[in-house]
Design an enzyme around this catalytic site. Structure first.
Site, PDB file in Angstrom:
ATOM      1  N   SER A  94       0.804  -1.230   0.000  1.00  0.00           N
ATOM      2  CA  SER A  94       0.000   0.000   0.000  1.00  0.00           C
ATOM      3  C   SER A  94       0.830   1.271   0.000  1.00  0.00           C
ATOM      4  CB  SER A  94      -0.913   0.001   1.227  1.00  0.00           C
ATOM      5  OG  SER A  94      -0.133  -0.197   2.380  1.00  0.00           O
ATOM      6  N   THR A 196      -2.451   3.067   4.106  1.00  0.00           N
ATOM      7  CA  THR A 196      -1.579   4.246   4.054  1.00  0.00           C
ATOM      8  C   THR A 196      -0.841   4.418   5.370  1.00  0.00           C
ATOM      9  OG1 THR A 196      -2.975   5.434   2.514  1.00  0.00           O
ATOM     10  CG2 THR A 196      -1.685   6.793   4.022  1.00  0.00           C
ATOM     11  N   THR A 214       1.476   6.982   0.394  1.00  0.00           N
ATOM     12  CA  THR A 214       0.614   5.862  -0.024  1.00  0.00           C
ATOM     13  C   THR A 214       0.718   5.587  -1.519  1.00  0.00           C
ATOM     14  OG1 THR A 214      -1.674   5.044   0.142  1.00  0.00           O
ATOM     15  CG2 THR A 214      -1.411   7.284  -0.623  1.00  0.00           C
ATOM     16  N   ARG A 224      -6.250   8.882 -10.639  1.00  0.00           N
ATOM     17  CA  ARG A 224      -6.945   9.160  -9.376  1.00  0.00           C
ATOM     18  C   ARG A 224      -5.922   9.570  -8.295  1.00  0.00           C
ATOM     19  NH1 ARG A 224      -6.789   7.239  -3.826  1.00  0.00           N
ATOM     20  NH2 ARG A 224      -8.843   7.567  -2.918  1.00  0.00           N
ATOM     21  N   THR A 247      -6.249   7.692   7.404  1.00  0.00           N
ATOM     22  CA  THR A 247      -6.117   6.578   6.475  1.00  0.00           C
ATOM     23  C   THR A 247      -7.536   6.136   6.125  1.00  0.00           C
ATOM     24  OG1 THR A 247      -5.236   4.351   6.131  1.00  0.00           O
ATOM     25  CG2 THR A 247      -5.949   4.874   8.354  1.00  0.00           C
ATOM     26  N   GLY A 248      -7.688   5.517   4.972  1.00  0.00           N
ATOM     27  CA  GLY A 248      -9.012   5.062   4.573  1.00  0.00           C
ATOM     28  C   GLY A 248      -9.437   5.670   3.249  1.00  0.00           C
TER      29      GLY A 248
HETATM   30  N1  ASP Z   1      -6.222   7.293   1.942  1.00  0.00           N
HETATM   31  C1  ASP Z   1      -5.719   6.497   0.849  1.00  0.00           C
HETATM   32  C2  ASP Z   1      -6.347   6.956  -0.432  1.00  0.00           C
HETATM   33  O1  ASP Z   1      -7.530   7.217  -0.476  1.00  0.00           O
HETATM   34  C3  ASP Z   1      -5.973   5.052   1.005  1.00  0.00           C
HETATM   35  C4  ASP Z   1      -5.352   4.433   2.224  1.00  0.00           C
HETATM   36  O2  ASP Z   1      -5.541   4.926   3.350  1.00  0.00           O
HETATM   37  O3  ASP Z   1      -4.662   3.422   2.082  1.00  0.00           O
HETATM   38  O4  ASP Z   1      -5.645   6.975  -1.424  1.00  0.00           O
END
Ligand code: ASP
Length: 340
Positions: A94, A196, A214, A224, A247-248
């Site tokens: 990730s 992340t 990330t 994106r 994160t998320g």
């Molecule tokens: N926040 C990150 C994203 O939307 C994803 C992750 O937390 O791994 O790219």
């Protein structure tokens, strides 16, 4: 890591099929919410170094950061060097090398960094550079800008001595090829496709800095960019108040500017956990939270820390008082079956 994710994903799906309606109907009343179930606050004397970072790999990042902090290093160096160890790990799918590619097979990276003076640097849609966090740091330190994107970011990195390399490992390549067979494009994050690393540190001078890096959502659309390079969304630092990181699912973090919100709530007296919870509630109130995960993490100037997540499964690592420990964050959705 994949096993853990698959496991979490399955248990998430199973848990969401039970009792979700009752829980959802309570979303506007904070009194009705589940209370925190884990120890996630701690007093700390000012100027005691602390490092805190998302997920299990946060422990490795904390180890590196704490060494720097204890040697009287600066928080900004601690959070840069801390996340670099995760960026350099090809097993991490990730972040950095080994990151899950976009749906066309390209590993594209986002990162940002912010120091105690309010300086910030960020890079997005960067390809072929293993350490986007250090490119972000260079942008912060050596340009009048905050963010460089795509080809321009790569050009800047190459001009500044970073080496281009293939970031798609055999493992990620195989996983992508497997994904290609079904090509199910699912931009919603759940517990299987986010990890992340975001990190916050306070140094011996009491200064606060943060970082975030990330490869973003696995198999995302080409081009994106998520929340991770957006100052105020994935990360915000105000040296007078504290810092927050995320994160998320980046889309909802961006739409609610979560990290900035958390710092402002702490400025107005909220504890780190209360502030993180309120930022999660902004998501719950507006968006279809059932199929997404977001976890927030915050530290205030006094070294108190806290976290809150939409779903079960978000953990973070804290290094303070000689101990580097993993903590499960409290979360909004509780499966009644699991409570008994
Ligand atoms: N926040 C990150 C994203 O939307 C994803 C992750 O937390 O791994 O790219």
């Amino acid at each position: 890591m994949f096993n853990r994710r698959n496991f979490l994903s399955k248990s998430l799906l199973a848990s969401l099929s039970i009792g979700v309606v009752g829980c959802q109907s309570e979303t506007t009343n904070h009194e009705e919410l589940p209370t925190s179930q884990n120890v996630s606050k701690q007093s700390s004397t000012p100027n005691k170094p602390i490092s805190i970072a998302t997920w299990t790999h946060g422990k490795e990042a904390n180890e590196v950061a704490m060494k720097i902090l204890l040697e009287k290093g600066k928080a900004i160096d601690a959070v840069e060097q801390g996340v670099r160890i995760v960026e350099a790990d090809p097993k991490g799918t990730s972040v950095g090398i080994g990151g899950t590619p976009d749906r066309d097979g390209h590993v594209t990276l986002d990162a940002c960094i912010m120091d105690e003076k309010g300086n910030a640097g960020a890079v997005c849609f960067l390809e072929g550079i293993k350490h986007p966090i250090s490119v972000a740091r260079k942008i912060m330190d050596e340009t009048p800008h905050v963010m460089l994107a795509g080809e321009g970011a790569l050009q800047f990195a190459l001009e500044n001595g970073f080496e281009k390399e293939n970031l798609l490992t055999d493992f990620s390549d195989k996983a992508w090829n497997k994904w290609l067979k079904k090509k199910k494009y699912s931009p919603k994050v759940n517990s299987e496709n986010h990890d992340t690393i975001s990190q916050i540190a306070i140094d011996l001078e009491g200064n606060i800095s943060g970082s975030c890096t990330t490869s973003g959502l696995g198999y995302k659309m080409r081009g994106r960019v998520g929340d991770s390079p957006i100052i105020g969304a994935s990360l915000f630092v105000d040296n007078e108040v504290g810092a927050a990181c995320a994160t998320g699912l980046g889309e909802v973090v961006m739409k609610t500017l979560g990290s900035f919100l958390i710092v402002e709530l702490m400025r107005n007296g909220a504890t780190p956990e209360e502030a993180c919870k309120e930022a999660v509630m902004r998501i719950i109130k507006k968006y279809d939270w059932k199929e997404l995960q977001v976890g927030y993490l915050a530290v205030n100037k006094a070294g108190e820390y806290g976290a809150y997540a939409v779903q079960k499964g978000f953990n973070y690592a804290v290094h303070v008082d000689g101990e580097n420990k993993l903590i499960n964050a409290p979360y909004f959705y509780k499966n009644p079956k699991e409570e008994n």
